[in-house]
Design a protein around this motif. Sequence first.
Motif, PDB file in Angstrom:
ATOM      1  N   UNK A 275       8.168 -21.299  -2.398  1.00 46.14           N
ATOM      2  CA  UNK A 275       6.989 -21.376  -3.064  1.00 46.14           C
ATOM      3  C   UNK A 275       6.353 -19.950  -3.472  1.00 46.14           C
ATOM      4  N   UNK A 276       6.868 -18.797  -2.440  1.00 53.20           N
ATOM      5  CA  UNK A 276       6.531 -17.507  -3.144  1.00 53.20           C
ATOM      6  C   UNK A 276       7.339 -17.137  -3.969  1.00 53.20           C
ATOM      7  N   UNK A 277       8.567 -17.492  -4.001  1.00 58.37           N
ATOM      8  CA  UNK A 277       9.266 -16.890  -5.186  1.00 58.37           C
ATOM      9  C   UNK A 277       8.926 -17.721  -6.467  1.00 58.37           C
ATOM     10  N   UNK A 278       8.410 -18.875  -6.409  1.00 59.74           N
ATOM     11  CA  UNK A 278       7.787 -19.589  -7.560  1.00 59.74           C
ATOM     12  C   UNK A 278       6.647 -18.937  -8.121  1.00 59.74           C
ATOM     13  N   UNK A 279       5.593 -18.536  -7.275  1.00 65.67           N
ATOM     14  CA  UNK A 279       4.677 -17.545  -7.678  1.00 65.67           C
ATOM     15  C   UNK A 279       4.786 -16.369  -8.325  1.00 65.67           C
ATOM     16  N   UNK A 303      13.041 -28.393  -9.154  1.00 66.25           N
ATOM     17  CA  UNK A 303      11.814 -29.515  -9.204  1.00 66.25           C
ATOM     18  C   UNK A 303      12.582 -30.866  -8.801  1.00 66.25           C
ATOM     19  N   UNK A 304      14.165 -30.832  -9.014  1.00 66.82           N
ATOM     20  CA  UNK A 304      14.769 -32.182  -8.748  1.00 66.82           C
ATOM     21  C   UNK A 304      14.964 -32.213  -7.294  1.00 66.82           C
ATOM     22  N   UNK A 316       6.326 -28.154  -3.222  1.00 70.93           N
ATOM     23  CA  UNK A 316       7.328 -27.429  -4.188  1.00 70.93           C
ATOM     24  C   UNK A 316       7.197 -28.098  -5.362  1.00 70.93           C
ATOM     25  N   UNK A 317       7.038 -29.252  -5.573  1.00 71.63           N
ATOM     26  CA  UNK A 317       7.001 -29.866  -6.943  1.00 71.63           C
ATOM     27  C   UNK A 317       5.840 -29.499  -7.635  1.00 71.63           C
ATOM     28  N   UNK A 318       4.705 -29.308  -6.847  1.00 68.57           N
ATOM     29  CA  UNK A 318       3.270 -28.802  -7.371  1.00 68.57           C
ATOM     30  C   UNK A 318       3.394 -27.339  -7.739  1.00 68.57           C
ATOM     31  N   UNK A 319       4.193 -26.854  -7.284  1.00 68.73           N
ATOM     32  CA  UNK A 319       4.238 -25.016  -7.640  1.00 68.73           C
ATOM     33  C   UNK A 319       5.304 -24.920  -8.824  1.00 68.73           C
ATOM     34  N   UNK A 320       6.384 -26.048  -8.776  1.00 71.48           N
ATOM     35  CA  UNK A 320       7.086 -25.914  -9.878  1.00 71.48           C
ATOM     36  C   UNK A 320       6.228 -26.058 -11.319  1.00 71.48           C
ATOM     37  N   UNK A 321       5.396 -27.242 -11.153  1.00 69.87           N
ATOM     38  CA  UNK A 321       4.722 -27.615 -12.089  1.00 69.87           C
ATOM     39  C   UNK A 321       3.757 -26.567 -12.637  1.00 69.87           C
ATOM     40  N   UNK A 332      11.813 -29.553 -22.528  1.00 67.08           N
ATOM     41  CA  UNK A 332      12.733 -30.092 -21.775  1.00 67.08           C
ATOM     42  C   UNK A 332      11.899 -30.017 -20.334  1.00 67.08           C
ATOM     43  N   UNK A 333      11.662 -28.946 -19.870  1.00 65.42           N
ATOM     44  CA  UNK A 333      11.158 -28.705 -18.457  1.00 65.42           C
ATOM     45  C   UNK A 333      10.000 -29.415 -18.297  1.00 65.42           C
ATOM     46  N   UNK A 334       8.926 -29.252 -19.601  1.00 62.97           N
ATOM     47  CA  UNK A 334       7.678 -29.793 -19.329  1.00 62.97           C
ATOM     48  C   UNK A 334       7.755 -31.468 -19.083  1.00 62.97           C
ATOM     49  N   UNK A 335       8.851 -31.976 -19.855  1.00 61.73           N
ATOM     50  CA  UNK A 335       9.019 -33.480 -19.529  1.00 61.73           C
ATOM     51  C   UNK A 335       9.417 -33.820 -18.136  1.00 61.73           C
ATOM     52  N   UNK A 336      10.224 -32.939 -17.489  1.00 58.75           N
ATOM     53  CA  UNK A 336      10.514 -33.017 -16.040  1.00 58.75           C
ATOM     54  C   UNK A 336       9.170 -32.946 -15.184  1.00 58.75           C
ATOM     55  N   UNK A 337       8.310 -32.063 -15.419  1.00 63.35           N
ATOM     56  CA  UNK A 337       7.139 -32.008 -14.764  1.00 63.35           C
ATOM     57  C   UNK A 337       6.189 -32.956 -15.240  1.00 63.35           C
ATOM     58  N   UNK A 338       6.043 -33.464 -16.146  1.00 61.97           N
ATOM     59  CA  UNK A 338       5.197 -34.741 -16.435  1.00 61.97           C
ATOM     60  C   UNK A 338       5.624 -35.994 -15.544  1.00 61.97           C
ATOM     61  N   UNK A 339       7.004 -36.036 -15.482  1.00 62.63           N
ATOM     62  CA  UNK A 339       7.643 -37.216 -14.764  1.00 62.63           C
ATOM     63  C   UNK A 339       7.218 -37.103 -13.134  1.00 62.63           C
ATOM     64  N   UNK A 340       7.372 -35.789 -12.779  1.00 62.80           N
ATOM     65  CA  UNK A 340       6.983 -35.447 -11.275  1.00 62.80           C
ATOM     66  C   UNK A 340       5.437 -35.833 -11.278  1.00 62.80           C
ATOM     67  N   UNK A 341       4.544 -35.382 -12.123  1.00 57.68           N
ATOM     68  CA  UNK A 341       2.934 -35.732 -11.995  1.00 57.68           C
ATOM     69  C   UNK A 341       3.037 -37.293 -12.146  1.00 57.68           C
ATOM     70  N   UNK A 342       3.624 -37.947 -12.780  1.00 59.43           N
ATOM     71  CA  UNK A 342       3.245 -39.310 -12.874  1.00 59.43           C
ATOM     72  C   UNK A 342       3.218 -39.974 -11.554  1.00 59.43           C
ATOM     73  N   UNK A 343       4.240 -39.465 -10.716  1.00 62.01           N
ATOM     74  CA  UNK A 343       4.427 -40.067  -9.426  1.00 62.01           C
ATOM     75  C   UNK A 343       3.065 -39.860  -8.402  1.00 62.01           C
TER      76      UNK A 343
END
Length: 886
Positions: A275-279, A303-304, A316-321, A332-343
Amino acid sequence: VASAASSRARRGFGRPRTAGTMPPPTVGVAKTKSKEFYDIVRQIGECKNKSDEDVIMRREVMTLRTQMASPKLEKTKMKELLIRLMYVDMLGHDASFGYIHAVKATHESDISMKRLGYLATSAFLDEHHDLIILIVNTVQQDLKTDNYLAVCAALTTVCRLVNEETIPAVLTQVVDLLSHRKEQVRKKAVMALHRFHQRSPSSVAHLHGKFRQMLCDKDPSVMSAALCALHDLILADATPHKNLIPSFVSILKQIVEHRLHNYDYHKVPAPFIQIKLLKILAALGTADKAASTEMYSVLSTCLKRGDSGGNVGNAIVYECVRTAASIYPSPVLLEHCAAAVSRFIASSNHNLKYVGLDSLSCIVNINPKYAAEHQMTVVDCLEDADESIRGKTLDLLYRMTKSHNVEVVVEKMIEFLKTSTDKHVRESTAARIGELAERYAPTTQWFIDTMNAMFAIGGDVVKPTVAHNLMRLIGEGSGDVGADETLRRSAVNSYLKLLQTPKLPKVLLEVILWVVGEYGTLSGRSPGELQDVLCGVVETQPDGAAVTSQAMTACAKLAAASAPPALSPAATKLIELAASSRDVNKQQRSHEIVALLRESPALISAALPVDRSGEELGVDENLSFMDALVSKALAEGASPYQPVAERAPPPSAAGFAASGPEPVGALRFDAYDAPQMPARDYGAPPVRVDASRGAYDPYIPREETATAATASEPTLRRKEGTWGADTGFVSTSAPAEPPVKDEKALLADALFSGVTTSSPAAAAAPPAAADDLFGLGLAAPAPTTSVSSPLDDILSQLSVGGGPAPPAGGGVGLEGFLNAPAPPVSGGFDLLGGGAPAPTIVPQFVRQNAPAPAAPVRTDGMVMSPGMDGVSRPRGKKDPFADLLG
């Protein structure tokens, strides 16, 4: 200590027992304290209310005060008394009489007593306490001792108690401890330097390179401490740290691949470091296309791997988004993020649903289609029983608001404002209603009605600037004389009806009094009748006394509009009462109004003009109207005005010295020398990224058209929407009967009209064309040059896989990034810049862990590393970060 004692009390000592019996022994716990200690813990645990606790603690304070004053006290007894004193301090009672004993305990040679003294001192004192000066010398000695436990205790105290003035006294010793043999000491030394930076950035400005060095430490805990310090430095200025992006990407990639053992949390590898690295990556990749391209691959992998279903994986998924929405976007990356947000949004867990709405708010500003996919879920959240869910849903709609759906969104915000009870949430909602109404108002009448409704419901939390903007908009108008007069007449009529409400907020009363005073005659009523109405407001409204001055001014304006100028009997009575008021403002205003109305009609009309509130006042800076008075005064012998620059300077200390000895008690007029700031001798001057060149904030809604209303320059001009435009398609078949939609479906159509998913052609577009399709063709900021050290040159060459980053010719998307040709293999790194291969620098903190899977070995000594697409590519064996974690 207190928590352990309370736990003991809950397990055994909290049960009632007969007098004279000892508490039952705790299995597996050796008693190291006296009976009095356990008794006080038990008594506190059995207290039924605060008053009983206060009685016990006052008795305990008297006991501790007496025993600590004894000259002959054993060390073991003093340790117990200090623990009991910490218990007293944590429960909010005065323990200042024992502070000096805690300071004395830090001077003891016994390590357990010394650590307890440091612990108690850190709990009792703060950085501004007078006793801090007594422990500085002890801390300096303990930082040089061979016992690493004493060094760690001293460093912990340094982080808590050292202030800006005492930092130089321990800075040298802390820097020397960065090379200590124990990893615990090195970690706490990095934390101490980080704390120094937070307290006084200038004191450690020359030590920023130390954080880069500790990033290569062989222990992961030291590296994570360096990440926290680098995160703060990057937030302050990211430009000097751009060359660390390959290093951060390499560390994150190896952590995600589970090559860092013994740091798992719920089967997730080092989640807090991730999480710190993502920030950090989010701060470095903002408005930087080249830097963001290096992050897409590892973000997709992170994200995966993080989408495991647990709470820490969801974090971690939230921080990736958030990171993907902050850097230069990739479709392409935003499509992956949108799929995670749908869950998240589809979950029945309110916490996950809240996180999903917040994540959707981040990516919806890049492309609104991601919100259109969940429009019915968003509509259902508007009626959720949880207030936080409703508030976060309105936050999402606020970021999606345009001219086509502003009426529906503002209506839902006003409904939320009626039911909300949290003051902070009400203030934020009222401010957003005013902002959206000013920016996207479809008609001026709708704007007036919306502001009136907001004032009536949330007048207690509306800021004065919102009311001032409303009055300014009504006064200035739109430039069309007929439309402006219609607007003002409508506003006056609506406000006169609103005055019949028994209770109105003060801010709304101020607006009503100003509007009626300026444009009341447009309603068709006589000025005298309007004056009586305004005087009734002062008598009937609960906040009428607070707006008496505004009511008198409005009556004076209405009196000036009548012929001849005259006050009504009710207005005359109000002004007479104000003349004898204790409020100086009311007294002065009443006397000014009476004196003004005695003048000629021409002077009254000049002082109180009709419909002139929007005009700028002309100011005579030369004060030419006073020329006759000044000339008369000079003729009578007055001294001419002398500018400040030509006046004689005040007497100084040099003048006193020249004239003789300084008299006793004389004043000194010379100023102290200005403090000199230390020069920054590292790097190049920071270069800020211009927002106009592509920087954006995922939490700020994008503008719909070229010009937007601001708080300083509000406007009522309507902005036409760009979504949902007519395509011009004409059907030749007979129109079919539209299906009957329920209320929620109609609300979803009103909120998300014009927000559609991408077409198949758009989906098939190459990555570079996708950027243009989504309006993301922003020019990356030009790279900046900076003076770098040999260590900077090493870190700048590091990248994922051991080679340079792939060329950007493949586009921004992940497909182009992964399908780029393999880079040519180069030799080792030249540490000293002399051209010869340098010795290998590889952090050693993972040698004790299990080795990584073996890779194919080539004959030339290079290691073959499989990429994300399954193809093995050569990787430099001498990359300092190649085997950082495995």
